[in-house]
Structure formats: structure tokens, C-alpha cells
Write a protein that holds these residues in place. Sequence first.
Motif, short mmCIF file in Angstrom:
data_model
loop_
_atom_site.label_atom_id
_atom_site.label_comp_id
_atom_site.label_asym_id
_atom_site.label_seq_id
_atom_site.Cartn_x
_atom_site.Cartn_y
_atom_site.Cartn_z
N SER A 126 6.69 -6.21 -4.32
CA SER A 126 6.96 -7.42 -3.54
C SER A 126 8.14 -7.16 -2.60
O SER A 126 8.92 -6.24 -2.81
N SER A 139 4.39 -0.64 4.63
CA SER A 139 3.32 0.21 4.11
C SER A 139 3.69 0.74 2.72
O SER A 139 4.85 0.97 2.43
N ILE A 140 2.64 0.94 1.91
CA ILE A 140 2.81 1.58 0.61
C ILE A 140 1.98 2.85 0.60
O ILE A 140 0.78 2.82 0.91
N SER A 195 -2.63 6.66 -0.99
CA SER A 195 -3.04 5.48 -0.21
C SER A 195 -4.54 5.52 0.09
O SER A 195 -5.16 4.48 0.31
N ARG A 223 -5.67 1.05 -7.72
CA ARG A 223 -4.77 0.21 -6.92
C ARG A 223 -5.56 -0.86 -6.18
O ARG A 223 -6.72 -0.65 -5.83
N ASP A 250 -4.71 -2.82 -2.89
CA ASP A 250 -3.74 -2.90 -1.80
C ASP A 250 -3.52 -4.34 -1.33
O ASP A 250 -2.43 -4.68 -0.85
N ARG A 261 -1.02 -5.43 -3.56
CA ARG A 261 0.11 -4.49 -3.66
C ARG A 261 0.37 -4.14 -5.12
O ARG A 261 1.52 -4.11 -5.57
N THR A 262 -0.67 -3.85 -5.83
CA THR A 262 -0.57 -3.63 -7.27
C THR A 262 -1.30 -2.37 -7.68
O THR A 262 -2.36 -2.06 -7.14
N ILE A 282 7.47 3.60 -0.32
CA ILE A 282 7.31 2.37 0.45
C ILE A 282 8.10 2.45 1.75
O ILE A 282 9.26 2.88 1.75
#
Length: 120
Positions: free
Chosen positions: A24, A29-30, A52, A70, A72, A75-76, A98
Motif C-alpha cells: 500500500s 510500479s511493483i 512482474s 500475485r 497486481d 498489489r498482493t 517498488i
Amino acid sequence: VQLQASGGGLVQPGGSLRLSCAASGSILSIYDMRWYRQAPGKQRDMVAVITSGGSANYADSVKGRFTISRDDAKRTIYLQMNSLKPEDTAVYYCNADIRILRTRDRDVYWGQGTLVTVSS
């Protein structure tokens, strides 16, 4: 940015658990996301990583038993752990690369850890 891990607990050998880790904050971007674990008196080791693009790799000790995934949109990341063994007992940490929104800086962030105990 925060990573919040959850889902740990006490389970009998042969049982299953599902860990979650939600990111959070002001995130642009992750990239790669990972699960690590640290058993009492031992170093912290990587358990699984997911890119990713969705490619996953695992430590030899958990291959065929654990699955990382994942979502996206949420975001988990998740870690489905099956056929658990006493040697899987550890604190499990999530970790992610991140890029934050405000400065566009990219860094590695850690969650707080969740305890998994495998015992009869």
C-alpha cells in the motif's frame, strides 16, 4: 509504502496455509516480489520469487509444495504452502521491488513477518 503480511499460524505436519502480503502507499510500479523465511537461530533465506511478468522460482526445499502468485490489481502476493513439514517453521517475510510515485525512486521494501509453526 508498506507491506502487510498475514496468514501465519499453527498447522499440523502435512497441512496447508496460505500467506498474503499486500502493498500500500503511493506506488508507481511493483517489480519482483518475494517470500523469505527465517527459522530460529538461522539466517533469512529466500523461499520464492515472482517477477512482474509472472515467472516464479523456488528454493529447492519447497519446490513442488509451495506456490507463489500475485494479483497486481490488489498489489498482493500469496504463498500457498502445502504438505507442510516441521522444518518449514519460521517467520515468513515478504519483500518487493517498488518504484514510488512521488520521486520515481526504486527500492526494496519489507513486510513485518508472519509466524508459521508446523507441529503436531
